[in-house]
Scaffold this motif. Structure first.
Motif, PDB file in Angstrom:
ATOM      1  N   THR A   1      -3.092   2.412  14.084  1.00 38.78           N
ATOM      2  CA  THR A   1      -3.107   1.170  13.291  1.00 38.78           C
ATOM      3  C   THR A   1      -4.477   0.966  12.630  1.00 38.78           C
ATOM      4  OG1 THR A   1      -1.470   0.134  14.732  1.00 38.78           O
ATOM      5  CG2 THR A   1      -2.803  -1.323  13.368  1.00 38.78           C
ATOM      6  N   LYS A   2      -5.521   1.149  13.389  1.00 36.13           N
ATOM      7  CA  LYS A   2      -6.867   1.010  12.852  1.00 36.13           C
ATOM      8  C   LYS A   2      -7.150   2.065  11.791  1.00 36.13           C
ATOM      9  CE  LYS A   2      -8.994  -1.131  16.912  1.00 36.13           C
ATOM     10  NZ  LYS A   2      -9.981  -0.985  18.009  1.00 36.13           N
ATOM     11  N   LEU A   3      -6.730   3.300  12.036  1.00 40.32           N
ATOM     12  CA  LEU A   3      -6.992   4.390  11.100  1.00 40.32           C
ATOM     13  C   LEU A   3      -6.279   4.153   9.771  1.00 40.32           C
ATOM     14  CD1 LEU A   3      -8.376   7.091  10.651  1.00 40.32           C
ATOM     15  CD2 LEU A   3      -6.354   8.233  11.620  1.00 40.32           C
ATOM     16  N   THR A   4      -4.986   3.789   9.831  1.00 38.20           N
ATOM     17  CA  THR A   4      -4.238   3.550   8.591  1.00 38.20           C
ATOM     18  C   THR A   4      -4.738   2.295   7.864  1.00 38.20           C
ATOM     19  OG1 THR A   4      -2.551   2.419   9.919  1.00 38.20           O
ATOM     20  CG2 THR A   4      -2.156   4.741   9.348  1.00 38.20           C
ATOM     21  N   ASP A   5      -5.195   1.307   8.626  1.00 43.23           N
ATOM     22  CA  ASP A   5      -5.757   0.107   7.974  1.00 43.23           C
ATOM     23  C   ASP A   5      -7.010   0.462   7.175  1.00 43.23           C
ATOM     24  OD1 ASP A   5      -3.766  -1.498   8.902  1.00 43.23           O
ATOM     25  OD2 ASP A   5      -4.930  -2.357  10.565  1.00 43.23           O
ATOM     26  N   VAL A   6      -7.816   1.365   7.710  1.00 40.96           N
ATOM     27  CA  VAL A   6      -9.019   1.796   6.991  1.00 40.96           C
ATOM     28  C   VAL A   6      -8.622   2.490   5.697  1.00 40.96           C
ATOM     29  CG1 VAL A   6     -10.995   3.374   7.054  1.00 40.96           C
ATOM     30  CG2 VAL A   6     -10.454   1.970   9.045  1.00 40.96           C
ATOM     31  N   ILE A   7      -7.617   3.376   5.756  1.00 42.22           N
ATOM     32  CA  ILE A   7      -7.176   4.098   4.572  1.00 42.22           C
ATOM     33  C   ILE A   7      -6.563   3.136   3.559  1.00 42.22           C
ATOM     34  CG2 ILE A   7      -5.593   5.890   3.730  1.00 42.22           C
ATOM     35  CD1 ILE A   7      -7.986   6.950   5.283  1.00 42.22           C
ATOM     36  N   ARG A   8      -5.748   2.187   4.032  1.00 44.10           N
ATOM     37  CA  ARG A   8      -5.145   1.201   3.126  1.00 44.10           C
ATOM     38  C   ARG A   8      -6.226   0.375   2.410  1.00 44.10           C
ATOM     39  NH1 ARG A   8       0.387   0.031   4.139  1.00 44.10           N
ATOM     40  NH2 ARG A   8       1.242   1.227   5.907  1.00 44.10           N
ATOM     41  N   GLU A   9      -7.247  -0.058   3.166  1.00 44.55           N
ATOM     42  CA  GLU A   9      -8.328  -0.837   2.558  1.00 44.55           C
ATOM     43  C   GLU A   9      -9.076   0.010   1.519  1.00 44.55           C
ATOM     44  OE1 GLU A   9     -10.587  -4.097   1.758  1.00 44.55           O
ATOM     45  OE2 GLU A   9      -8.923  -4.049   3.204  1.00 44.55           O
TER      46      GLU A   9
ATOM     47  N   GLU B   1      -9.338  -0.779  -2.648  1.00 46.26           N
ATOM     48  CA  GLU B   1     -10.573  -0.906  -3.429  1.00 46.26           C
ATOM     49  C   GLU B   1     -10.730   0.244  -4.430  1.00 46.26           C
ATOM     50  OE1 GLU B   1     -14.090  -1.604  -1.158  1.00 46.26           O
ATOM     51  OE2 GLU B   1     -13.138  -3.051   0.188  1.00 46.26           O
ATOM     52  N   ARG B   2     -10.259   1.450  -4.043  1.00 43.44           N
ATOM     53  CA  ARG B   2     -10.433   2.611  -4.926  1.00 43.44           C
ATOM     54  C   ARG B   2      -9.487   2.560  -6.118  1.00 43.44           C
ATOM     55  NH1 ARG B   2     -10.074   5.918  -8.099  1.00 43.44           N
ATOM     56  NH2 ARG B   2     -10.511   8.178  -8.022  1.00 43.44           N
ATOM     57  N   TYR B   3      -8.206   2.187  -5.895  1.00 43.81           N
ATOM     58  CA  TYR B   3      -7.227   2.225  -6.965  1.00 43.81           C
ATOM     59  C   TYR B   3      -6.798   0.849  -7.459  1.00 43.81           C
ATOM     60  CZ  TYR B   3      -6.870   7.139  -5.679  1.00 43.81           C
ATOM     61  OH  TYR B   3      -7.152   8.456  -5.432  1.00 43.81           O
ATOM     62  N   ASN B   4      -7.303  -0.184  -6.794  1.00 41.47           N
ATOM     63  CA  ASN B   4      -7.103  -1.547  -7.265  1.00 41.47           C
ATOM     64  C   ASN B   4      -5.627  -1.963  -7.253  1.00 41.47           C
ATOM     65  OD1 ASN B   4      -8.045  -4.020  -8.131  1.00 41.47           O
ATOM     66  ND2 ASN B   4      -7.895  -3.510 -10.299  1.00 41.47           N
ATOM     67  N   PHE B   5      -4.940  -1.716  -6.159  1.00 36.89           N
ATOM     68  CA  PHE B   5      -3.614  -2.307  -5.963  1.00 36.89           C
ATOM     69  C   PHE B   5      -3.477  -2.698  -4.497  1.00 36.89           C
ATOM     70  CE2 PHE B   5      -2.801   2.252  -5.400  1.00 36.89           C
ATOM     71  CZ  PHE B   5      -2.074   2.286  -4.221  1.00 36.89           C
ATOM     72  N   SER B   6      -2.505  -3.552  -4.183  1.00 32.89           N
ATOM     73  CA  SER B   6      -2.403  -4.183  -2.864  1.00 32.89           C
ATOM     74  C   SER B   6      -1.790  -3.233  -1.840  1.00 32.89           C
ATOM     75  CB  SER B   6      -1.579  -5.462  -2.948  1.00 32.89           C
ATOM     76  OG  SER B   6      -2.152  -6.360  -3.890  1.00 32.89           O
ATOM     77  N   ALA B   7      -2.576  -2.272  -1.413  1.00 33.97           N
ATOM     78  CA  ALA B   7      -2.069  -1.283  -0.460  1.00 33.97           C
ATOM     79  C   ALA B   7      -1.836  -1.888   0.914  1.00 33.97           C
ATOM     80  CB  ALA B   7      -3.053  -0.117  -0.365  1.00 33.97           C
ATOM     81  N   LEU B   8      -2.537  -2.963   1.261  1.00 33.39           N
ATOM     82  CA  LEU B   8      -2.381  -3.578   2.575  1.00 33.39           C
ATOM     83  C   LEU B   8      -1.007  -4.223   2.736  1.00 33.39           C
ATOM     84  CD1 LEU B   8      -5.902  -5.231   2.955  1.00 33.39           C
ATOM     85  CD2 LEU B   8      -5.046  -3.228   4.184  1.00 33.39           C
ATOM     86  N   GLU B   9      -0.372  -4.580   1.662  1.00 30.10           N
ATOM     87  CA  GLU B   9       0.918  -5.265   1.718  1.00 30.10           C
ATOM     88  C   GLU B   9       2.087  -4.316   1.443  1.00 30.10           C
ATOM     89  OE1 GLU B   9       0.586  -8.379  -1.103  1.00 30.10           O
ATOM     90  OE2 GLU B   9      -1.132  -9.344  -0.122  1.00 30.10           O
ATOM     91  N   MET B  10       1.839  -3.041   1.310  1.00 30.67           N
ATOM     92  CA  MET B  10       2.864  -2.070   0.965  1.00 30.67           C
ATOM     93  C   MET B  10       3.133  -1.153   2.158  1.00 30.67           C
ATOM     94  SD  MET B  10       1.372  -1.163  -2.860  1.00 30.67           S
ATOM     95  CE  MET B  10       2.703  -0.046  -3.288  1.00 30.67           C
ATOM     96  N   THR B  11       4.341  -0.594   2.177  1.00 34.04           N
ATOM     97  CA  THR B  11       4.686   0.383   3.213  1.00 34.04           C
ATOM     98  C   THR B  11       4.068   1.730   2.862  1.00 34.04           C
ATOM     99  OG1 THR B  11       6.731   1.050   2.086  1.00 34.04           O
ATOM    100  CG2 THR B  11       6.867  -0.831   3.613  1.00 34.04           C
ATOM    101  N   SER B  12       4.129   2.612   3.799  1.00 35.78           N
ATOM    102  CA  SER B  12       3.547   3.942   3.580  1.00 35.78           C
ATOM    103  C   SER B  12       4.224   4.640   2.412  1.00 35.78           C
ATOM    104  CB  SER B  12       3.686   4.786   4.850  1.00 35.78           C
ATOM    105  OG  SER B  12       3.059   4.174   5.944  1.00 35.78           O
ATOM    106  N   GLY B  13       5.556   4.544   2.368  1.00 36.14           N
ATOM    107  CA  GLY B  13       6.279   5.198   1.270  1.00 36.14           C
ATOM    108  C   GLY B  13       5.917   4.602  -0.082  1.00 36.14           C
ATOM    109  N   GLU B  14       5.753   3.267  -0.145  1.00 31.52           N
ATOM    110  CA  GLU B  14       5.399   2.619  -1.410  1.00 31.52           C
ATOM    111  C   GLU B  14       4.002   3.033  -1.871  1.00 31.52           C
ATOM    112  OE1 GLU B  14       7.957  -1.545  -0.917  1.00 31.52           O
ATOM    113  OE2 GLU B  14       5.854  -1.453  -0.276  1.00 31.52           O
ATOM    114  N   ILE B  15       3.094   3.229  -0.924  1.00 29.71           N
ATOM    115  CA  ILE B  15       1.740   3.661  -1.280  1.00 29.71           C
ATOM    116  C   ILE B  15       1.780   5.069  -1.869  1.00 29.71           C
ATOM    117  CG2 ILE B  15      -0.534   4.256  -0.367  1.00 29.71           C
ATOM    118  CD1 ILE B  15      -0.166   2.028   1.695  1.00 29.71           C
ATOM    119  N   ILE B  16       2.528   6.016  -1.214  1.00 28.08           N
ATOM    120  CA  ILE B  16       2.626   7.383  -1.711  1.00 28.08           C
ATOM    121  C   ILE B  16       3.268   7.393  -3.092  1.00 28.08           C
ATOM    122  CG2 ILE B  16       3.653   9.668  -1.288  1.00 28.08           C
ATOM    123  CD1 ILE B  16       1.376   8.977   0.599  1.00 28.08           C
TER     124      ILE B  16
END
Length: 359
Positions: free
Chosen positions: A226-234, A238-253
């Motif tokens: 959970t901590k590791l994926t939260d770091v990647i989502r954050e 910031e890197r791509y400027n979209f709400s990765a914290l509110e998206m599922t893994s599939g939506e992010i990919i």
């Protein structure tokens, strides 16, 4: 014939009685405080006039050309004192004359004339004896010459208040001058704001991963991933400027694929898949898988990071110009008025202290 004589006598008697009663209405007296004094001392002549309230009295005036008496000098004419009598129907006027004399002699002060209406009233004569200062001629050794001028030693306590108030006064005057110049020139207010550079997303993510390395994944795999994926989502946010914290893994990919950013996407997909299995399917991972996923996270960050230039890491100073509003102008004007009043008060204080020091 006899009746005419009687009428005339009655008329004369009435006139005499009326005149005497009118004269009795005005009383003028004078007295002196001291019958004798030394040369240069002062005494006071009191001139009192009692008359009806409706009457007006004119007192004598004395000066160098019209002295009180020969050899007597008028020092001061005091303010006249008025006292009302008989329920306010009559009044007593008192005029004091302060006199002195510079020669030893017996002085006769002549009658003083007070005019009430068309009638003149004279006071009684006064006598004043002026004595010389007794001198001991038998002991001339007791006579001393003038003493030298004494030099008063400097005392800081006497000047401390003036010194500190003067310093404060200088500061206040400088502030008033500064406010006045700005008020007249109407220059904009310039503000310099120092902006610290933002920490790059990859540096922040790498610092958080370093702290995750110390977590034992075998104790609580769910918390670790959970901590590791939260770091990647954050980082992705910031890197791509979209709400990765509110998206599922599939939506992010899917979003990253849509943005045509395929760098280390396979490693990221494996990381998200393993994390979802651990969090939702209670998948048990081995130590090698934990290390592999951590390496995948570091690899993804290193391959997608944006390198910062040296210029981007330096603090920036932003200069903001603001025009003066009416409120700020009124504030400056009010401040100048208050400071000017303080300056005037300080100056009066300094003058007062200096006056007391030399008087």
């Amino acid at each position: 014939m006899r009746n005419n004589i009687l009428n005339r006598l009655c008329a004369v008697l009435i006139a005499v009685l009326v005149g005497s009663s009118a004269m009795a209405q005005v009383q003028v007296t004078s007295k002196i405080d001291s019958l004798q004094m030394l040369i240069g001392q002062q005494t006071k002549i009191r001139l009192e006039v009692t008359l009806n309230k409706s009457q007006k009295a004119i007192f004598p005036e004395f000066n160098d050309s019209v002295p009180v008496a020969e050899g007597i000098e008028l020092v001061e004419k005091e303010k006249m004192d008025t006292a009302y009598l008989n329920d306010g129907t009559r009044m007593r006027l008192t005029q004091n004359y302060i006199i002195t004399a510079w020669d030893s002699a017996l002085y006769s002060i002549p009658e003083m004339v007070v005019k009430v209406g068309n009638q003149e009233y004279k006071t009684n004569r006064l006598v004043l004896k002026v004595l010389s200062i007794p001198v001991d001629t038998l002991h001339p050794e007791k006579f001393f010459g003038p003493k030298p001028t004494m030099v008063v030693p400097f005392s800081w306590d006497d000047w401390a208040g003036i010194f500190y108030v003067s310093l404060l006064l200088i500061v206040v005057v400088v502030i008033i001058a500064y406010l006045f110049i700005n008020f007249k020139q109407n220059k904009p207010i310039i503000r310099r704001i120092k902006v610290e550079p933002k920490i790059p997303a990859h540096q922040k993510a790498m610092a958080q991963i370093q702290s995750i390395k110390n977590v034992d994944a075998s104790v609580d795999s769910k918390d670790y991933f959970t901590k590791l994926t939260d770091v990647i989502r954050e980082y992705i946010k910031e890197r791509y400027n979209f709400s990765a914290l509110e998206m599922t893994s599939g939506e992010i990919i899917a979003k990253l694929t849509e943005m045509h950013d395929d760098k280390a996407l396979d490693e990221l997909r494996d990381l998200f898949m393993t994390a979802d299995l651990v969090k939702f399917a209670k998948y048990e991972v081995v130590i090698d898988e934990n290390d592999k996923n951590l390496v995948n996270a570091v690899k993804y960050i290193n391959e997608t990071k944006i390198e910062e230039t040296l210029e981007d890491t330096k603090p920036k100073v932003i200069i903001v110009e603001e025009t003066k509003t009416k409120k700020s102008k009124y504030f400056m004007l009010a401040a100048m008025v208050v400071l000017a009043a303080l300056s005037a008060a300080g100056l009066c204080y300094i003058i007062y202290i200096i006056y007391n020091l030399y008087n």
